[in-house]
Write an enzyme that holds these catalytic residues in place. Sequence first.
Site, PDB file in Angstrom:
ATOM      1  N   LYS A   1       0.834  -1.212   0.000  1.00  0.00           N
ATOM      2  CA  LYS A   1       0.000   0.000   0.000  1.00  0.00           C
ATOM      3  C   LYS A   1       0.868   1.261   0.000  1.00  0.00           C
ATOM      4  O   LYS A   1       2.069   1.198   0.273  1.00  0.00           O
ATOM      5  CB  LYS A   1      -0.912  -0.021   1.232  1.00  0.00           C
ATOM      6  CG  LYS A   1      -0.144   0.015   2.565  1.00  0.00           C
ATOM      7  CD  LYS A   1      -1.068  -0.214   3.757  1.00  0.00           C
ATOM      8  CE  LYS A   1      -0.266  -0.263   5.047  1.00  0.00           C
ATOM      9  NZ  LYS A   1      -1.110  -0.656   6.197  1.00  0.00           N
TER      10      LYS A   1
ATOM     11  N   ARG B   1     -10.521  -0.625  14.779  1.00  0.00           N
ATOM     12  CA  ARG B   1     -10.577   0.044  13.473  1.00  0.00           C
ATOM     13  C   ARG B   1     -11.483  -0.807  12.589  1.00  0.00           C
ATOM     14  O   ARG B   1     -12.631  -1.036  12.947  1.00  0.00           O
ATOM     15  CB  ARG B   1      -9.138   0.196  12.935  1.00  0.00           C
ATOM     16  CG  ARG B   1      -8.986   1.175  11.807  1.00  0.00           C
ATOM     17  CD  ARG B   1      -7.505   1.371  11.427  1.00  0.00           C
ATOM     18  NE  ARG B   1      -6.895   0.187  10.842  1.00  0.00           N
ATOM     19  CZ  ARG B   1      -5.632   0.127  10.396  1.00  0.00           C
ATOM     20  NH1 ARG B   1      -4.855   1.188  10.477  1.00  0.00           N
ATOM     21  NH2 ARG B   1      -5.152  -0.980   9.882  1.00  0.00           N
TER      22      ARG B   1
ATOM     23  N   HIS C   1      -5.997  -7.544  12.911  1.00  0.00           N
ATOM     24  CA  HIS C   1      -4.808  -6.684  12.883  1.00  0.00           C
ATOM     25  C   HIS C   1      -4.432  -6.287  14.306  1.00  0.00           C
ATOM     26  O   HIS C   1      -5.304  -5.983  15.122  1.00  0.00           O
ATOM     27  CB  HIS C   1      -5.122  -5.437  12.044  1.00  0.00           C
ATOM     28  CG  HIS C   1      -3.929  -4.568  11.745  1.00  0.00           C
ATOM     29  ND1 HIS C   1      -2.738  -5.063  11.255  1.00  0.00           N
ATOM     30  CD2 HIS C   1      -3.754  -3.227  11.855  1.00  0.00           C
ATOM     31  CE1 HIS C   1      -1.880  -4.053  11.076  1.00  0.00           C
ATOM     32  NE2 HIS C   1      -2.473  -2.938  11.441  1.00  0.00           N
TER      33      HIS C   1
ATOM     34  N   ARG D   1       1.426 -10.741   6.970  1.00  0.00           N
ATOM     35  CA  ARG D   1       1.156  -9.506   6.212  1.00  0.00           C
ATOM     36  C   ARG D   1       2.165  -8.427   6.555  1.00  0.00           C
ATOM     37  O   ARG D   1       1.795  -7.335   6.980  1.00  0.00           O
ATOM     38  CB  ARG D   1      -0.223  -8.952   6.570  1.00  0.00           C
ATOM     39  CG  ARG D   1      -1.406  -9.611   5.988  1.00  0.00           C
ATOM     40  CD  ARG D   1      -2.670  -8.787   6.230  1.00  0.00           C
ATOM     41  NE  ARG D   1      -2.731  -8.064   7.468  1.00  0.00           N
ATOM     42  CZ  ARG D   1      -3.229  -8.530   8.625  1.00  0.00           C
ATOM     43  NH1 ARG D   1      -3.727  -9.738   8.702  1.00  0.00           N
ATOM     44  NH2 ARG D   1      -3.232  -7.764   9.699  1.00  0.00           N
TER      45      ARG D   1
ATOM     46  N   TYR E   1      13.048  31.898   5.698  1.00  0.00           N
ATOM     47  CA  TYR E   1      11.828  32.551   6.172  1.00  0.00           C
ATOM     48  C   TYR E   1      11.837  32.685   7.688  1.00  0.00           C
ATOM     49  O   TYR E   1      12.214  31.749   8.404  1.00  0.00           O
ATOM     50  CB  TYR E   1      10.596  31.728   5.772  1.00  0.00           C
ATOM     51  CG  TYR E   1      10.306  31.715   4.293  1.00  0.00           C
ATOM     52  CD1 TYR E   1      10.044  32.889   3.592  1.00  0.00           C
ATOM     53  CD2 TYR E   1      10.290  30.511   3.598  1.00  0.00           C
ATOM     54  CE1 TYR E   1       9.762  32.856   2.227  1.00  0.00           C
ATOM     55  CE2 TYR E   1      10.005  30.472   2.236  1.00  0.00           C
ATOM     56  CZ  TYR E   1       9.747  31.652   1.556  1.00  0.00           C
ATOM     57  OH  TYR E   1       9.469  31.615   0.223  1.00  0.00           O
TER      58      TYR E   1
ATOM     59  N   CYS F   1      12.023  25.220   3.359  1.00  0.00           N
ATOM     60  CA  CYS F   1      11.064  25.849   2.447  1.00  0.00           C
ATOM     61  C   CYS F   1      10.367  24.756   1.621  1.00  0.00           C
ATOM     62  O   CYS F   1      10.661  23.574   1.756  1.00  0.00           O
ATOM     63  CB  CYS F   1      11.774  26.819   1.506  1.00  0.00           C
ATOM     64  SG  CYS F   1      12.868  27.992   2.345  1.00  0.00           S
ATOM     65  N   MET F   2       9.456  25.183   0.754  1.00  0.00           N
ATOM     66  CA  MET F   2       8.737  24.197  -0.059  1.00  0.00           C
ATOM     67  C   MET F   2       9.678  23.433  -0.991  1.00  0.00           C
ATOM     68  O   MET F   2       9.537  22.222  -1.170  1.00  0.00           O
ATOM     69  CB  MET F   2       7.660  24.901  -0.888  1.00  0.00           C
ATOM     70  CG  MET F   2       6.742  23.946  -1.629  1.00  0.00           C
ATOM     71  SD  MET F   2       5.623  24.795  -2.750  1.00  0.00           S
ATOM     72  CE  MET F   2       4.617  25.739  -1.617  1.00  0.00           C
ATOM     73  N   ASP F   3      10.661  24.124  -1.556  1.00  0.00           N
ATOM     74  CA  ASP F   3      11.471  23.528  -2.617  1.00  0.00           C
ATOM     75  C   ASP F   3      12.967  23.508  -2.309  1.00  0.00           C
ATOM     76  O   ASP F   3      13.748  23.045  -3.132  1.00  0.00           O
ATOM     77  CB  ASP F   3      11.272  24.318  -3.921  1.00  0.00           C
ATOM     78  CG  ASP F   3       9.817  24.642  -4.156  1.00  0.00           C
ATOM     79  OD1 ASP F   3       9.024  23.696  -4.211  1.00  0.00           O
ATOM     80  OD2 ASP F   3       9.474  25.841  -4.232  1.00  0.00           O
TER      81      ASP F   3
HETATM   82  C1  LIG Z   1      -0.341  -1.602   6.906  1.00  0.00           C
HETATM   83  C2  LIG Z   1      -0.910  -2.891   7.363  1.00  0.00           C
HETATM   84  C3  LIG Z   1      -0.079  -4.013   7.527  1.00  0.00           C
HETATM   85  C4  LIG Z   1       1.434  -3.946   7.434  1.00  0.00           C
HETATM   86  O1  LIG Z   1       1.934  -3.374   8.619  1.00  0.00           O
HETATM   87  P1  LIG Z   1       3.524  -3.201   8.865  1.00  0.00           P
HETATM   88  O2  LIG Z   1       3.614  -2.672  10.236  1.00  0.00           O
HETATM   89  O3  LIG Z   1       3.994  -2.237   7.828  1.00  0.00           O
HETATM   90  O4  LIG Z   1       4.145  -4.523   8.696  1.00  0.00           O
HETATM   91  C5  LIG Z   1      -0.681  -5.220   7.813  1.00  0.00           C
HETATM   92  N1  LIG Z   1      -2.024  -5.308   7.980  1.00  0.00           N
HETATM   93  C6  LIG Z   1      -2.843  -4.239   7.857  1.00  0.00           C
HETATM   94  C7  LIG Z   1      -4.313  -4.405   8.060  1.00  0.00           C
HETATM   95  C8  LIG Z   1      -2.315  -2.988   7.563  1.00  0.00           C
HETATM   96  O5  LIG Z   1      -3.120  -1.926   7.471  1.00  0.00           O
END
Ligand SMILES: *Cc1c(COP(=O)(O)O)cnc(C)c1O
Length: 387
Positions: free
Chosen positions: A45, A143, A172, A228, A272, A319-321
Amino acid sequence: MILDPTVAPRVPRPTYVEIDLDQLTANYRAVEAAVAPARMLPVVKAGAYGHGLVEVARLFESFGPAGLAVAFLEEGAKLREAGIVCPILVMGGLDTAQIPDFLHFSLTMTVSSGQAVGPIEEAAERLGTVARVHAKVDTGMGRMGVRPEGAAELLDALLRSRHVELEAVYSHFATADEPDPAQTLDQMATFRRVISYFGDRDLPMPTLHLANSGAVLQHPGSYLDLVRPGLMLYGVYPTDNIPRTVGIEPALTWRSTVVLSKPLPAGSPVSYGATWTPDRDTRIVVVPMGYGDGYPRLLSNRGEVLIGDRRHPVVGRVCMDQFMVDVGPDTDVRVGDEVAIIGSQGGETITANELAAWAETIPYEALTGISSRVPRRYRGSAGGPNQ
Ligand SMILES: *Cc1c(COP(=O)(O)O)cnc(C)c1O
């Protein structure tokens, strides 16, 4: 006069991120070996945590994982458009209106509520297909996921649906990267209670998965069928004090180039707000990147970079850039010299964790914050045209 407006600059921006595909490969293999016989469901992701969604997904797909995991439909669709064919789990919430798109792109949905089951069944029936579903249980993250007390009802509804295939059940962890294991063990116990649903009814057990990076490092008991991990595949430990039970190394470096180097007399302020003024004659350099590239403005008068194999402080406001660095009166830092933002130079290294700490955040945010304005280069055996 524009000579030929269709030609891109031949020399790219001197600020870039470089991703080492061989290091990503080594990290993946290290995690895979550590969790076996559990299989991998690598998380890509947020542009593969800043490393490039499609490039990293292609690499990981070539290792034969159980699938890839993303946050949103759009990330999954982008992977399908790029030719990724392995299963793709979308972990985020379901917008009912997007269900037909999930089916069209053959993306696996996360279902956290019985309310979603009717619309999924209807859409799948209408399109003459079967929806692939992972049911998510909230065992303590608070969540996504159905609460444990409602899990049986959700599973009943999913198993009743003829156009839904319940492939997996997952949850999770909220604290798997912390030293105190209590909540993680508690979440595992809750998960076991929820999945006793299947044994109690003599139903085949679906695929089960729990472990994020923190759990891969600290809780082998959570591996189950799939793991995961996200962050650790990129070679970054979630915290500095977590046990390094799997050997990984960062795959990303962030570099820029000095575009101006000049003496600055004592008493002349920088940037700035004029928040920094040297109390001695010195030399400052300009680095051509800023918060518009994801270099946090909190690093004003706080961050450090490597130039000429030494650490130097960021001075004045980012700064931004661009931002400025005090390289001191006795260096001969010149235009064209390399600046390491994240990565090594000489014997020194700045890690994503260190940069994140200066910015009062976590490496996850530091890496995913590197904006799309920063070009990504790839090197290593699976590299593309940039290597
Ligand atoms: C982002 C995420 C992960 C991965 O987590 P890490 O800490 O980067 O290993 C696994 N499961 C879910 C549901 C997540 O949102």
